[in-house]
Scaffold this motif. Structure first.
Motif, PDB file in Angstrom:
ATOM      1  N   THR A   2      38.086  -5.400  52.011  1.00 18.82           N
ATOM      2  CA  THR A   2      39.122  -4.944  51.089  1.00 18.82           C
ATOM      3  C   THR A   2      38.592  -3.978  50.033  1.00 18.82           C
ATOM      4  O   THR A   2      39.344  -3.569  49.156  1.00 18.82           O
ATOM      5  CB  THR A   2      39.751  -6.151  50.379  1.00 18.82           C
ATOM      6  OG1 THR A   2      38.748  -6.818  49.602  1.00 18.82           O
ATOM      7  CG2 THR A   2      40.369  -7.107  51.385  1.00 18.82           C
ATOM      8  N   LEU A   3      37.316  -3.623  50.083  1.00 25.22           N
ATOM      9  CA  LEU A   3      36.733  -2.733  49.092  1.00 25.22           C
ATOM     10  C   LEU A   3      36.157  -1.510  49.795  1.00 25.22           C
ATOM     11  O   LEU A   3      35.409  -1.646  50.760  1.00 25.22           O
ATOM     12  CB  LEU A   3      35.635  -3.447  48.294  1.00 25.22           C
ATOM     13  CG  LEU A   3      34.944  -2.632  47.193  1.00 25.22           C
ATOM     14  CD1 LEU A   3      35.934  -2.276  46.095  1.00 25.22           C
ATOM     15  CD2 LEU A   3      33.764  -3.399  46.610  1.00 25.22           C
ATOM     16  N   ALA A   4      36.507  -0.323  49.312  1.00 25.48           N
ATOM     17  CA  ALA A   4      36.006   0.931  49.896  1.00 25.48           C
ATOM     18  C   ALA A   4      35.597   1.869  48.780  1.00 25.48           C
ATOM     19  O   ALA A   4      36.183   1.859  47.683  1.00 25.48           O
ATOM     20  CB  ALA A   4      37.078   1.565  50.781  1.00 25.48           C
ATOM     21  N   VAL A  21      34.772   6.687  43.451  1.00 27.92           N
ATOM     22  CA  VAL A  21      36.167   6.263  43.613  1.00 27.92           C
ATOM     23  C   VAL A  21      36.153   4.937  44.384  1.00 27.92           C
ATOM     24  O   VAL A  21      35.821   4.904  45.578  1.00 27.92           O
ATOM     25  CB  VAL A  21      36.999   7.330  44.352  1.00 27.92           C
ATOM     26  CG1 VAL A  21      38.445   6.873  44.493  1.00 27.92           C
ATOM     27  CG2 VAL A  21      36.916   8.669  43.622  1.00 27.92           C
ATOM     28  N   GLU A  22      36.500   3.846  43.713  1.00 24.54           N
ATOM     29  CA  GLU A  22      36.503   2.521  44.316  1.00 24.54           C
ATOM     30  C   GLU A  22      37.948   2.050  44.499  1.00 24.54           C
ATOM     31  O   GLU A  22      38.760   2.167  43.572  1.00 24.54           O
ATOM     32  CB  GLU A  22      35.790   1.517  43.421  1.00 24.54           C
ATOM     33  CG  GLU A  22      34.352   1.872  43.077  1.00 24.54           C
ATOM     34  CD  GLU A  22      33.789   0.915  42.057  1.00 24.54           C
ATOM     35  OE1 GLU A  22      32.873   0.157  42.409  1.00 24.54           O
ATOM     36  OE2 GLU A  22      34.274   0.918  40.916  1.00 24.54           O
ATOM     37  N   ALA A  23      38.238   1.546  45.672  1.00 25.51           N
ATOM     38  CA  ALA A  23      39.565   0.992  45.934  1.00 25.51           C
ATOM     39  C   ALA A  23      39.416  -0.461  46.369  1.00 25.51           C
ATOM     40  O   ALA A  23      38.575  -0.789  47.212  1.00 25.51           O
ATOM     41  CB  ALA A  23      40.273   1.802  47.016  1.00 25.51           C
ATOM     42  N   ALA A  91      41.040   3.289  53.409  1.00 27.22           N
ATOM     43  CA  ALA A  91      39.902   2.596  54.017  1.00 27.22           C
ATOM     44  C   ALA A  91      39.879   1.108  53.717  1.00 27.22           C
ATOM     45  O   ALA A  91      39.166   0.350  54.383  1.00 27.22           O
ATOM     46  CB  ALA A  91      38.600   3.235  53.540  1.00 27.22           C
ATOM     47  N   THR A  92      40.651   0.651  52.730  1.00 32.23           N
ATOM     48  CA  THR A  92      40.666  -0.789  52.424  1.00 32.23           C
ATOM     49  C   THR A  92      41.340  -1.602  53.519  1.00 32.23           C
ATOM     50  O   THR A  92      41.122  -2.815  53.619  1.00 32.23           O
ATOM     51  CB  THR A  92      41.396  -1.043  51.096  1.00 32.23           C
ATOM     52  OG1 THR A  92      42.726  -0.521  51.180  1.00 32.23           O
ATOM     53  CG2 THR A  92      40.656  -0.405  49.946  1.00 32.23           C
ATOM     54  N   LEU A  96      38.472   2.664  59.176  1.00 39.73           N
ATOM     55  CA  LEU A  96      37.723   3.886  58.877  1.00 39.73           C
ATOM     56  C   LEU A  96      36.246   3.545  58.737  1.00 39.73           C
ATOM     57  O   LEU A  96      35.877   2.413  58.408  1.00 39.73           O
ATOM     58  CB  LEU A  96      38.244   4.527  57.586  1.00 39.73           C
ATOM     59  CG  LEU A  96      39.719   4.953  57.556  1.00 39.73           C
ATOM     60  CD1 LEU A  96      40.019   5.664  56.252  1.00 39.73           C
ATOM     61  CD2 LEU A  96      40.057   5.854  58.745  1.00 39.73           C
ATOM     62  N   ASP A  97      35.402   4.559  58.965  1.00 41.75           N
ATOM     63  CA  ASP A  97      33.953   4.389  58.870  1.00 41.75           C
ATOM     64  C   ASP A  97      33.565   4.365  57.392  1.00 41.75           C
ATOM     65  O   ASP A  97      33.498   5.407  56.733  1.00 41.75           O
ATOM     66  CB  ASP A  97      33.257   5.541  59.604  1.00 41.75           C
ATOM     67  CG  ASP A  97      31.746   5.351  59.680  1.00 41.75           C
ATOM     68  OD1 ASP A  97      31.206   4.517  58.921  1.00 41.75           O
ATOM     69  OD2 ASP A  97      31.107   6.047  60.491  1.00 41.75           O
ATOM     70  N   LEU A  98      33.298   3.163  56.862  1.00 41.71           N
ATOM     71  CA  LEU A  98      33.004   3.030  55.434  1.00 41.71           C
ATOM     72  C   LEU A  98      31.705   3.710  55.037  1.00 41.71           C
ATOM     73  O   LEU A  98      31.572   4.207  53.916  1.00 41.71           O
ATOM     74  CB  LEU A  98      32.954   1.547  55.057  1.00 41.71           C
ATOM     75  CG  LEU A  98      34.263   0.765  55.239  1.00 41.71           C
ATOM     76  CD1 LEU A  98      34.072  -0.681  54.819  1.00 41.71           C
ATOM     77  CD2 LEU A  98      35.383   1.410  54.435  1.00 41.71           C
ATOM     78  N   VAL A  99      30.745   3.755  55.953  1.00 46.10           N
ATOM     79  CA  VAL A  99      29.478   4.432  55.654  1.00 46.10           C
ATOM     80  C   VAL A  99      29.708   5.937  55.529  1.00 46.10           C
ATOM     81  O   VAL A  99      29.205   6.594  54.610  1.00 46.10           O
ATOM     82  CB  VAL A  99      28.430   4.124  56.746  1.00 46.10           C
ATOM     83  CG1 VAL A  99      27.160   4.926  56.494  1.00 46.10           C
ATOM     84  CG2 VAL A  99      28.122   2.634  56.783  1.00 46.10           C
TER      85      VAL A  99
END
Length: 509
Positions: A2-4, A21-23, A91-92, A96-99
């Motif tokens: 839940t964090l991106a 930018v944190e979501a 992305a949350t 999607l590719d978080l890296v």
């Protein structure tokens, strides 16, 4: 998950700071909040992101979504954060590719249809990202050519939000959208004016060449029609072409002003603001986003103030600090923006409001008080920062017809200027300076190249009599070194000192 996290860039003047930018999602009533000192346009990003995502076939989470822009103490302005916020939010929940997202800087504004719209300041933002070690940046397709001017960073030009999401691994249908073009006017290529067109003003041409060779500030005084504006317009053509660093800085300022930037221009810029310009127009400013003024846009080029006697005295006095420091700092509530201000100042003025004071066979109708008030707008401290003060007279028809065969061409003058600058750069190779106008006064007077007392005698006498200030003394020394470089001599002579003193104060020795 839940964090991106991803990255954006916040610009303060020409300086850029990376913004994380944190979501994050939470099990609460569905909502979308942006925190971290956003301005109003950033608060409106929520609706733009909602519509853009839906129109690109992407689904935002149906839970409470909080986006934090870190560091929270840094003010964030403008719509260029839209893409970064949208990708972090998507992305949350989406695959999607978080890296990949965490290694990419995203810059751009979103339209309601999902297309990426161009934004000003892409070039300085990409430069800031590259300096801070980032290796990939996503920009609107219209800004791609501008971003590719920065070396050492991968630039991805995206047409729509869906393109960016697919780049990070999203599996959505490809939607055919046309890229948003850059807003452009009619682009006019201005040819370099020819110096040989200036006739009957050989002394003025030589003074202009000396100003170009040493980077000196110049004041031209004379009646209308004497050629002041004509001479100033030809100064950029005889200056050396900009190197890579200077061209990139000039292009960054143009980008910040919202001008389209496709290539690096090597010609030094020429800025000529109208005499009704305010202080903010000259030095820059703005209530929310600080924009560069004419001083910053003239960096590495020429700032020409025509009819300088018509400018407000407060506007002219605002030039004093940039002339000394080479930078301009603009202070606003909560933010201080700094811009480069390394330019050559060219001033042109009439001798009086009607322009006929002291002109042969002409009648001046100005009362003495009006003449004093007109010339008094140029304060003593500002004049003290001018290296060359040049008086011009009108050229007669007969004289004009007899001159021309020995006129100095732009190419010939540029070659002389380049040779003189090369001599100065070689002499100053172990110092922080490269042109004579930037050399410090104490180093000139007491450094390893200090002149013998017999050579300095004319300006020592002028200083003793009060005809020169110490700042003016140093400026005469700088001009003398430039005259020496133009003549190909190793060190200034008494003749060079005397000529430089005459060019500064009209004093003969």
């Amino acid at each position: 998950m839940t964090l991106a996290r991803t990255w954006a860039v916040a610009l303060t003047g020409l300086e850029g700071d990376l913004v994380e930018v944190e979501a994050d999602l939470s099990n609460q009533t569905p909502d979308f909040h942006i925190i971290g000192l956003p301005d109003k346009s950033l608060g409106e990003a929520v609706q733009r992101i909602h519509n853009a995502s839906a129109n690109c076939g992407l689904e935002l989470p149906r839970r409470r979504l909080t986006v934090n822009l870190s560091p929270a103490s840094l003010p964030k302005h403008g719509s260029s954060f839209d893409v970064a916020i949208a990708i972090a939010a998507l992305a949350t929940q989406n695959a999607l590719d978080l890296v990949s997202i965490a290694e990419t800087v995203h810059i751009g504004e979103l339209g309601l249809d999902g297309r990426l719209r161009p934004v000003p300041g892409v070039l300085p933002a990409v430069l800031a990202a590259a300096r801070m070690g980032m290796r990939r940046v996503v920009v609107p397709h219209a800004n791609e050519a501008e971003a590719r001017l920065v070396e050492g960073i991968e630039v991805i030009g995206a047409v729509a939000l869906g393109d960016v999401a697919r780049r990070h691994g999203a599996r959505i249908d490809d939607r055919d959208l046309d890229p948003v073009p850059l807003p452009r006017g009619v682009e006019v290529v201005v040819p370099i004016p020819e110096l040989a067109e200036v006739i009957g003003q050989r002394d003025a041409v030589e003074a202009l060449i000396a100003a170009a060779a040493g980077g000196h500030h110049l004041l031209m005084s004379g009646p209308p029609g004497a050629g002041k504006t004509m001479l100033a317009a030809r100064l950029p053509g005889i200056l050396p072409p900009l190197d890579d660093a200077a061209a990139l800085e000039v292009a960054s300022i143009r980008s910040l002003c919202g001008d389209p930037v496709d290539t690096l221009t090597r010609r030094p810029p020429l800025e000529s603001p109208h005499h009704s310009a305010s202080i903010a127009a000259l030095v820059g400013g703005g209530s929310r986003v600080v924009r560069p003024g004419a001083i910053a846009r003239a960096t590495h080029g020429v700032l020409f103030l025509d009819e300088v006697g018509e400018f407000a005295p407060s506007v002219l006095d605002a030039l004093r600090q940039p002339l000394e420091k080479g930078r301009i700092a603009i202070h606003r509530a909560g933010v201080t923006a700094s811009f480069p201000a390394s330019f050559q100042l060219i001033l042109a003025t009439n001798p009086c409001p009607c322009g006929n004071y002291g002109v042969r066979a002409a009648s001046c109708v100005c009362p003495p008080m009006a003449i004093r008030r007109y010339l008094g707008r140029l304060s003593g401290p500002l004049l003290d920062r001018v290296d060359i003060e040049l008086g011009l007279t009108r050229v007669s028809v007969a004289h004009a017809a007899s001159i021309g065969a020995d006129a100095v061409t732009t190419d010939a003058a540029a070659a002389r200027v380049a040779d003189a600058r090369a001599r100065a750069a070689f002499r100053l190779r172990e110092t922080e300076w490269s042109v004579n106008a930037r050399v410090s006064g104490p180093w000139l007077r007491e450094g390893p190249l200090a002149l013998a007392p017999v050579v300095r005698r004319p300006i020592d006498v002028a200083l003793h009599r009060g005809a020169l200030t110490l700042r003016g003394y140093d400026r005469v020394l700088r001009v003398a070194w430039t005259l020496c470089d133009l003549a190909g001599r190793v060190s200034p002579t008494v003749h060079d000192i005397g000529r430089a003193l005459f060019m500064k104060k009209g004093i003969t020795t």
